[in-house]
Design an enzyme around this catalytic site. Structure first.
Site, short mmCIF file in Angstrom:
data_model
loop_
_atom_site.label_atom_id
_atom_site.label_comp_id
_atom_site.label_asym_id
_atom_site.label_seq_id
_atom_site.Cartn_x
_atom_site.Cartn_y
_atom_site.Cartn_z
N GLU A 49 0.84 -1.20 0.00
CA GLU A 49 0.00 0.00 0.00
C GLU A 49 0.88 1.25 0.00
O GLU A 49 2.04 1.21 0.43
CB GLU A 49 -0.89 -0.02 1.26
CG GLU A 49 -1.81 1.18 1.37
CD GLU A 49 -2.87 1.01 2.47
OE1 GLU A 49 -2.77 0.06 3.26
OE2 GLU A 49 -3.80 1.84 2.50
N ASN A 196 -12.29 -1.35 -0.92
CA ASN A 196 -11.60 -1.95 0.22
C ASN A 196 -12.28 -1.50 1.51
O ASN A 196 -12.56 -0.31 1.69
CB ASN A 196 -10.13 -1.47 0.24
CG ASN A 196 -9.43 -1.84 1.54
OD1 ASN A 196 -9.07 -2.99 1.74
ND2 ASN A 196 -9.24 -0.86 2.42
N GLU A 197 -12.52 -2.43 2.39
CA GLU A 197 -13.11 -2.13 3.70
C GLU A 197 -14.22 -1.09 3.56
O GLU A 197 -14.20 -0.03 4.20
CB GLU A 197 -12.03 -1.69 4.70
CG GLU A 197 -11.03 -2.81 4.95
CD GLU A 197 -10.15 -2.63 6.19
OE1 GLU A 197 -10.13 -1.55 6.79
OE2 GLU A 197 -9.48 -3.61 6.54
N TYR A 264 -6.55 -9.07 11.45
CA TYR A 264 -5.22 -8.76 11.99
C TYR A 264 -5.05 -9.40 13.37
O TYR A 264 -6.01 -9.45 14.16
CB TYR A 264 -5.02 -7.25 12.10
CG TYR A 264 -4.76 -6.61 10.75
CD1 TYR A 264 -3.48 -6.63 10.21
CD2 TYR A 264 -5.78 -6.01 10.02
CE1 TYR A 264 -3.23 -6.07 8.95
CE2 TYR A 264 -5.53 -5.44 8.78
CZ TYR A 264 -4.25 -5.47 8.25
OH TYR A 264 -3.99 -4.93 7.01
N GLU A 320 -5.94 -9.16 3.58
CA GLU A 320 -5.15 -8.47 4.62
C GLU A 320 -5.11 -9.36 5.84
O GLU A 320 -6.16 -9.65 6.43
CB GLU A 320 -5.75 -7.10 4.96
CG GLU A 320 -5.53 -6.08 3.86
CD GLU A 320 -5.96 -4.67 4.25
OE1 GLU A 320 -5.88 -4.32 5.44
OE2 GLU A 320 -6.39 -3.93 3.33
N GLN A 369 2.26 -6.06 5.59
CA GLN A 369 2.46 -5.68 4.21
C GLN A 369 3.91 -5.96 3.81
O GLN A 369 4.71 -6.33 4.66
CB GLN A 369 2.12 -4.21 4.02
CG GLN A 369 0.66 -3.89 4.32
CD GLN A 369 0.23 -2.53 3.76
OE1 GLN A 369 0.95 -1.87 3.03
NE2 GLN A 369 -0.98 -2.11 4.13
#
Ligand code: AHR
Length: 516
Positions: A49, A196-197, A264, A320, A369
């Site tokens: 990103e 995204n999200e 996460y 992610e 990432q």
């Protein structure tokens, strides 16, 4: 005499019992003749990103930089990614994707408008790394590009034209513009994310609203020529099962190929994350338990998907995942720069083992990432680079890519500290095209070597080779001064005897054992 021999027999029986119990305690049965599902290599994907020093300084320094580069790309980072054979790379975000306007990142770099990267540190983004720079990078490192389009602050027209710019071969305003910018042939990209999200930084939408938006955006995300898009809908966060339910119900299945999931691993809480390098054994186990929780998430989101898509055509795309700790002291909190210890190596091993296990539904995953951000595989400073423990696990796990998942049965002893308890061993098994059986094993016990009895069913084993990643301590990590504290090395502490294999799995290690 009599008493002594009776004693002897009792001792012998006890010894046998102990052996039996310890064998039974740590035992792996691999069914080498029973695999059906392919583990997609795309499970081993990555994510870069526009965030912190991921793209700028990490991947891209520009052609005029003193840092050794090829056409503006850091040579050291590029080579490390080539060596890792990464199957795909997601770009430009993350949250950044939903405020990115692709036309700002094409044409002469001197003329490209600047913008504020509001999500990540409020820094100025000069757009010097845009579509051409990304696509050329993907080509140089031999990876498939995965682009996420802007739904949150963009428009259907904007996304539709970006796809035309990238994939259309004929005469059209966007294809002509691409040619004027130096790229004659279309790039024929396949993987395309629609936002995204969208439940959060990508527009704070309800699932019902996003499902409608997805249908509109996906309609104009056209297939051109030979390039058939694999369209990925923006999926749920963590345990938001309602999001998955609403999307699966409201988006016609023919309109999407993948549905994403973000998860996460956090030590502590979201508001109060703990350190990346300083932790006790209980926090260590807390972290690994939370990493392993993705098994339940995949199962439960997967069960909802099964209801609508029993054939499992639609991929669960975990685009992610990884650890999210406190940033390194003294660094910009908006840059998400964290160190990476042997604990991260275990998180990677456990997560990848779980993704493999669900390979019938999980078709792709992207670690967050790539460089200098969150659970990075590479850390850089101005002039130098280090490979993190996580990089070495991805390197170790290469044989699982595109191999056939093998069913196995594992019995493992437990490890516990404070309130936390887990199985000490975590395993995945697969079979490569040439018949080699691959066994990845994480021994998360910080201090105990574990003797594992492996029963190999359905293979006449003749040769065994192995490599491992280990470190002197669970909180060990590589620095620019000491780059090889955690590294990959050959492993030889095993013994093959016909169809059984005994492995002494070192404490705090991740192994890849290959049997042929
Ligand atoms: O990976 C960092 C951020 O985490 C991404 O930009 C966003 O999608 C997620 O919330």
């Amino acid at each position: 005499m009599k008493t002594r021999s009776l004693k002897g027999m009792i001792l012998l029986a006890a010894a046998l019992l102990v052996t039996f119990v310890s064998n039974a305690q740590n035992r792996l049965i691999v069914n080498a003749d029973q695999g059906k599902t392919t583990i997609s290599r795309h499970i081993y994907g990555h994510f870069a990103e526009h965030l912190g020093r991921n793209i700028y300084g990490g991947i891209w320094v520009g052609p005029n930089s003193d840092i050794p580069n090829e056409d503006g790309y850091r040579k050291d980072v590029m080579q490390a990614l080539i060596d890792l054979e990464i199957p795909n790379l997601r770009w430009p975000g993350g949250c950044f994707a939903d405020e990115y306007h692709w036309t700002d990142g094409i044409g002469d770099p001197a003329d490209r408008p600047k913008m504020i990267n509001t999500h990540w540190g409020g820094v100025t983004e000069d757009n010097s790394f845009g579509t051409h720079e990304f696509m050329n990078f993907a080509k140089k490192i031999g990876t498939e590009p995965y682009i996420t389009g802007n739904v949150g602050s963009g428009s259907v027209e904007e996304m539709s034209k970006w796809i035309e710019y990238i994939n259309f071969d004929g005469v059209s305003p966007m294809a002509d513009l691409r040619r004027r910018n130096g790229q004659e042939e279309p790039w024929n990209i396949k993987y395309w994310g629609v936002g995204n999200e969208s439940w959060g930084c990508g527009g704070n939408m309800t699932p019902e609203y996003y499902a409608n938006e997805y249908r509109r955006y996906a309609t104009y995300a056209r297939d051109y020529g030979g390039a058939k898009l694999y369209k990925i809908a923006g999926g749920a966060n963590n345990w938001d099962y309602n999001w998955t339910e609403v999307l699966m119900k409201n988006i016609p299945l023919w309109m999407m190929d993948g549905l994403s999931l973000h998860y996460y691993t956090i030590a502590g809480s979201w508001e109060n994350k703990k350190s990346a390098t300083q932790f006790d054994k209980e926090t260590y186990l807390e972290t690994l338990r939370k990493a392993a929780f993705i098994d339940e998430l995949i199962t439960r989101h997967g069960t909802i998907m099964d209801k609508y898509d029993p054939e499992k055509r639609i991929g669960m795309i975990i685009d992610e995942w990884g650890t999210w700790f406190q940033v390194e002291p003294g660094t910009n909190p908006g840059f998400l720069y964290q160190q990476n210890t042997m604990r991260d190596a275990h998180v990677a091993a456990i997560s990848l083992n779980i993704f493999n296990k669900h390979a019938d539904r999980v078709h792709m995953a992207n670690l967050a990432q790539t460089v200098n951000v969150l659970q990075a595989i590479i850390l850089t400073n101005e002039t130098d680079m280090i490979l993190t423990p996580t990089y070495h696990v991805f390197d170790l796990y290469k044989p699982h890519k595109d191999a056939t998942l093998l069913p196995h049965h594992l019995v493992s002893e437990e490890v516990s500290f404070g309130k936390e308890k887990m199985e000490a061993l975590n395993v995945s098994t697969s079979k490569s095209d040439d018949g080699t059986v691959n066994i990845s094993i994480a021994n998360i016990h910080p201090d105990k070597k574990i003797d594992l009895d492996v029963v190999l069913r359905g293979i006449e084993a003749k040769n065994v080779s192995a490599e491992f990643v280990t470190a002197p301590a669970i909180d060990a990590y590589n620095t620019f001064e000491k780059k090889d504290v955690v590294k990959k090395a050959a492993f030889r502490d095993f013994k093959l005897n016909k169809d059984s294999l005994k492995i002494s799995v070192p404490a705090n290690s991740v192994l890849m054992v290959r049997v042929k």
